[in-house]
Design a protein around this motif. Structure first.
Motif, PDB file in Angstrom:
ATOM      1  N   LEU A 222      39.490  60.311  23.717  1.00 47.41           N
ATOM      2  CA  LEU A 222      38.707  59.328  24.467  1.00 47.41           C
ATOM      3  C   LEU A 222      37.731  58.591  23.553  1.00 47.41           C
ATOM      4  O   LEU A 222      37.582  57.373  23.643  1.00 47.41           O
ATOM      5  CB  LEU A 222      37.950  60.004  25.611  1.00 47.41           C
ATOM      6  CG  LEU A 222      38.793  60.460  26.787  1.00 47.41           C
ATOM      7  CD1 LEU A 222      37.967  61.325  27.735  1.00 47.41           C
ATOM      8  CD2 LEU A 222      39.372  59.266  27.524  1.00 47.41           C
ATOM      9  N   ARG A 223      37.064  59.319  22.671  1.00 44.09           N
ATOM     10  CA  ARG A 223      36.098  58.688  21.771  1.00 44.09           C
ATOM     11  C   ARG A 223      36.773  57.809  20.731  1.00 44.09           C
ATOM     12  O   ARG A 223      36.209  56.797  20.310  1.00 44.09           O
ATOM     13  CB  ARG A 223      35.239  59.743  21.091  1.00 44.09           C
ATOM     14  CG  ARG A 223      34.322  60.426  22.084  1.00 44.09           C
ATOM     15  CD  ARG A 223      33.424  61.426  21.443  1.00 44.09           C
ATOM     16  NE  ARG A 223      32.758  62.195  22.484  1.00 44.09           N
ATOM     17  CZ  ARG A 223      31.713  62.948  22.286  1.00 44.09           C
ATOM     18  NH1 ARG A 223      31.210  63.071  21.075  1.00 44.09           N
ATOM     19  NH2 ARG A 223      31.159  63.610  23.270  1.00 44.09           N
ATOM     20  N   LEU A 224      37.964  58.193  20.309  1.00 41.98           N
ATOM     21  CA  LEU A 224      38.698  57.398  19.319  1.00 41.98           C
ATOM     22  C   LEU A 224      39.457  56.245  19.962  1.00 41.98           C
ATOM     23  O   LEU A 224      39.856  55.307  19.284  1.00 41.98           O
ATOM     24  CB  LEU A 224      39.690  58.286  18.564  1.00 41.98           C
ATOM     25  CG  LEU A 224      39.096  59.379  17.689  1.00 41.98           C
ATOM     26  CD1 LEU A 224      40.194  60.291  17.159  1.00 41.98           C
ATOM     27  CD2 LEU A 224      38.283  58.784  16.545  1.00 41.98           C
ATOM     28  N   GLY A 225      39.670  56.340  21.278  1.00 43.12           N
ATOM     29  CA  GLY A 225      40.411  55.301  21.973  1.00 43.12           C
ATOM     30  C   GLY A 225      41.905  55.352  21.689  1.00 43.12           C
ATOM     31  O   GLY A 225      42.561  54.321  21.595  1.00 43.12           O
ATOM     32  N   VAL A 226      42.433  56.584  21.534  1.00 47.39           N
ATOM     33  CA  VAL A 226      43.865  56.758  21.254  1.00 47.39           C
ATOM     34  C   VAL A 226      44.460  57.746  22.251  1.00 47.39           C
ATOM     35  O   VAL A 226      43.748  58.522  22.864  1.00 47.39           O
ATOM     36  CB  VAL A 226      44.118  57.281  19.817  1.00 47.39           C
ATOM     37  CG1 VAL A 226      43.604  56.298  18.785  1.00 47.39           C
ATOM     38  CG2 VAL A 226      43.520  58.662  19.599  1.00 47.39           C
ATOM     39  N   SER A 227      45.788  57.712  22.364  1.00 44.01           N
ATOM     40  CA  SER A 227      46.467  58.723  23.176  1.00 44.01           C
ATOM     41  C   SER A 227      46.694  59.952  22.304  1.00 44.01           C
ATOM     42  O   SER A 227      46.584  59.885  21.074  1.00 44.01           O
ATOM     43  CB  SER A 227      47.803  58.191  23.676  1.00 44.01           C
ATOM     44  OG  SER A 227      48.695  58.019  22.584  1.00 44.01           O
ATOM     45  N   GLU A 228      47.037  61.058  22.938  1.00 43.55           N
ATOM     46  CA  GLU A 228      47.295  62.279  22.167  1.00 43.55           C
ATOM     47  C   GLU A 228      48.482  62.091  21.222  1.00 43.55           C
ATOM     48  O   GLU A 228      48.504  62.646  20.132  1.00 43.55           O
ATOM     49  CB  GLU A 228      47.529  63.458  23.109  1.00 43.55           C
ATOM     50  CG  GLU A 228      47.516  64.790  22.381  1.00 43.55           C
ATOM     51  CD  GLU A 228      47.544  65.974  23.319  1.00 43.55           C
ATOM     52  OE1 GLU A 228      47.991  67.044  22.872  1.00 43.55           O
ATOM     53  OE2 GLU A 228      47.129  65.852  24.481  1.00 43.55           O
ATOM     54  N   ASP A 229      49.439  61.268  21.622  1.00 43.84           N
ATOM     55  CA  ASP A 229      50.595  60.987  20.765  1.00 43.84           C
ATOM     56  C   ASP A 229      50.196  60.241  19.495  1.00 43.84           C
ATOM     57  O   ASP A 229      50.864  60.362  18.471  1.00 43.84           O
ATOM     58  CB  ASP A 229      51.641  60.161  21.522  1.00 43.84           C
ATOM     59  CG  ASP A 229      52.243  60.926  22.689  1.00 43.84           C
ATOM     60  OD1 ASP A 229      52.245  62.174  22.649  1.00 43.84           O
ATOM     61  OD2 ASP A 229      52.694  60.267  23.645  1.00 43.84           O
ATOM     62  N   ALA A 230      49.133  59.443  19.569  1.00 42.74           N
ATOM     63  CA  ALA A 230      48.677  58.651  18.432  1.00 42.74           C
ATOM     64  C   ALA A 230      47.469  59.284  17.736  1.00 42.74           C
ATOM     65  O   ALA A 230      46.793  58.638  16.953  1.00 42.74           O
ATOM     66  CB  ALA A 230      48.340  57.240  18.886  1.00 42.74           C
ATOM     67  N   PHE A 231      47.202  60.547  18.039  1.00 42.39           N
ATOM     68  CA  PHE A 231      46.028  61.231  17.489  1.00 42.39           C
ATOM     69  C   PHE A 231      46.118  61.294  15.961  1.00 42.39           C
ATOM     70  O   PHE A 231      47.108  61.777  15.420  1.00 42.39           O
ATOM     71  CB  PHE A 231      45.936  62.652  18.057  1.00 42.39           C
ATOM     72  CG  PHE A 231      44.672  63.368  17.699  1.00 42.39           C
ATOM     73  CD1 PHE A 231      43.517  63.146  18.421  1.00 42.39           C
ATOM     74  CD2 PHE A 231      44.637  64.265  16.646  1.00 42.39           C
ATOM     75  CE1 PHE A 231      42.351  63.811  18.102  1.00 42.39           C
ATOM     76  CE2 PHE A 231      43.484  64.932  16.318  1.00 42.39           C
ATOM     77  CZ  PHE A 231      42.325  64.702  17.051  1.00 42.39           C
ATOM     78  N   PRO A 232      45.092  60.799  15.259  1.00 39.92           N
ATOM     79  CA  PRO A 232      45.122  60.811  13.790  1.00 39.92           C
ATOM     80  C   PRO A 232      44.983  62.236  13.240  1.00 39.92           C
ATOM     81  O   PRO A 232      44.053  62.954  13.604  1.00 39.92           O
ATOM     82  CB  PRO A 232      43.923  59.959  13.388  1.00 39.92           C
ATOM     83  CG  PRO A 232      43.281  59.490  14.629  1.00 39.92           C
ATOM     84  CD  PRO A 232      43.913  60.148  15.786  1.00 39.92           C
ATOM     85  N   THR A 233      45.888  62.626  12.363  1.00 37.84           N
ATOM     86  CA  THR A 233      45.848  63.982  11.803  1.00 37.84           C
ATOM     87  C   THR A 233      44.569  64.237  11.019  1.00 37.84           C
ATOM     88  O   THR A 233      44.167  65.388  10.867  1.00 37.84           O
ATOM     89  CB  THR A 233      47.071  64.253  10.904  1.00 37.84           C
ATOM     90  OG1 THR A 233      47.122  63.269   9.872  1.00 37.84           O
ATOM     91  CG2 THR A 233      48.350  64.236  11.703  1.00 37.84           C
ATOM     92  N   LEU A 234      43.912  63.189  10.548  1.00 37.52           N
ATOM     93  CA  LEU A 234      42.633  63.351   9.843  1.00 37.52           C
ATOM     94  C   LEU A 234      41.598  64.085  10.695  1.00 37.52           C
ATOM     95  O   LEU A 234      40.718  64.755  10.161  1.00 37.52           O
ATOM     96  CB  LEU A 234      42.048  61.982   9.476  1.00 37.52           C
ATOM     97  CG  LEU A 234      42.624  61.280   8.283  1.00 37.52           C
ATOM     98  CD1 LEU A 234      42.077  59.855   8.198  1.00 37.52           C
ATOM     99  CD2 LEU A 234      42.310  62.047   7.022  1.00 37.52           C
ATOM    100  N   PHE A 235      41.717  63.952  12.006  1.00 39.57           N
ATOM    101  CA  PHE A 235      40.720  64.535  12.902  1.00 39.57           C
ATOM    102  C   PHE A 235      41.049  65.961  13.338  1.00 39.57           C
ATOM    103  O   PHE A 235      40.294  66.564  14.095  1.00 39.57           O
ATOM    104  CB  PHE A 235      40.502  63.618  14.109  1.00 39.57           C
ATOM    105  CG  PHE A 235      39.687  62.403  13.778  1.00 39.57           C
ATOM    106  CD1 PHE A 235      38.311  62.437  13.834  1.00 39.57           C
ATOM    107  CD2 PHE A 235      40.306  61.240  13.367  1.00 39.57           C
ATOM    108  CE1 PHE A 235      37.553  61.341  13.501  1.00 39.57           C
ATOM    109  CE2 PHE A 235      39.561  60.121  13.030  1.00 39.57           C
ATOM    110  CZ  PHE A 235      38.179  60.171  13.094  1.00 39.57           C
TER     111      PHE A 235
END
Length: 111
Positions: free
Chosen positions: A36-49
């Protein structure tokens, strides 16, 4: 992603007995909130995080039985608990969001 994060959490908490169902729920909550804070879906979750998810899950696990307590003291020992386990990562989150928002604003004009 959640399985990879779960293994990293278990390594960090290797000296503690972990309830897998509770840890899975904590992991999902932290991931959802970070998405929610990154504004992405779980599928697009950045591995950096993923490292932030691991850190936040460990903190959430350790405060699990102290929910609602903001501070406590016994003798000369004092503990203060944070309400938002993602708060200390705000600068990283904001930097990523700002970088991605600026890249989305780029447009191409054809003449």
């Amino acid at each position: 992603m959640i399985d990879r994060v779960k293994e990293r959490i278990k390594k960090r908490l290797s000296d503690e007995e972990i309830n897998d169902d509770v840890m899975d729920e904590i992991n999902q909550i932290v991931t959802d909130r970070l998405c929610l804070r990154l504004g992405v879906s779980e599928d697009a979750f950045p591995t950096l995080f993923e490292s932030i998810v691991v850190d936040a899950c460990v903190k959430a696990w350790r405060k699990c039985y102290y929910e609602g307590v903001s501070s406590e003291g016994v003798g000369s020992l004092s503990n203060t608990f944070i309400d938002d386990v993602l708060a200390e990562y705000a600068s990283e989150i904001d930097s990523w969001v700002n970088a991605n928002e600026s890249s989305k604003k780029r447009t191409v004009h054809f003449l």
